[in-house]
Design an enzyme around this catalytic site. Sequence first.
Site, short mmCIF file in Angstrom:
data_model
loop_
_atom_site.label_atom_id
_atom_site.label_comp_id
_atom_site.label_asym_id
_atom_site.label_seq_id
_atom_site.Cartn_x
_atom_site.Cartn_y
_atom_site.Cartn_z
N ASP A 61 54.06 -20.62 4.95
CA ASP A 61 55.40 -21.23 4.87
C ASP A 61 55.96 -21.45 6.26
OD1 ASP A 61 55.51 -21.16 2.15
OD2 ASP A 61 57.04 -19.61 2.01
N TYR A 63 59.07 -20.81 8.79
CA TYR A 63 60.06 -19.73 8.86
C TYR A 63 61.27 -20.11 8.02
CZ TYR A 63 57.52 -17.98 13.00
OH TYR A 63 56.58 -17.50 13.86
#
Length: 218
Positions: A61, A63
């Site tokens: 992902d 941040y």
Amino acid sequence: MKTDWHPVLGAELAKPYWAELQTFVAAERDQHPVHPPAAEVFAALHLTPRAATKVVILGQDPYHGAEQAHGLAFSVRPGVALPPSLRNIFRELQDDLGIPPPRSGSLEPWARQGVLLLNTTLTVRGGAAASHQGRGWETFTDEVIKAVDAKAERVVFVLWGASARRKRALVDQGRHVVLESAHPSPLSASNGFFGSRPFSRANAALVEAGREPVDWRL
């Protein structure tokens, strides 16, 4: 995506999953903070042309904290406090190559040298890790990995953590080199990330294939 990625990825934009994904992300942006900003979602592909790609560092992902994500895996903008994973990456960089930890967490200089800093999911809701997983980004980024794998010259794929390591099935290890270890997160870095020497090993693999090594200094 007006780069040399478009000829190999443009067909994805006409597929049903892509329209569904963009509708989902737009609805998320209407209701929540979403990272990175829309203009930076494809920063990795803009900064690192396919033709120049010689190393892939794969994240998961972006941040999910405010002002952190800017489209490059593990990187933050100059002036943003270093996330724990990035601090551990810089610690390993120092242990591996003797490079002092930089003040800035921006990895853009790596991207401009052919290091594709790719997350498998390209957006995330603020404060909600994994919130955009399973919505279609992985289908797209798998195609990015396949497009790099199709290159004739050697590429080094750096896979940190279980999620990234599952992508090794997309890589022809007869032509390319895969370097795997634990994730640099504080939860796992001591279980095999520290001491894995990814930077020197990547450069050794490039030099062996007659390619220019990466200057990992920031």
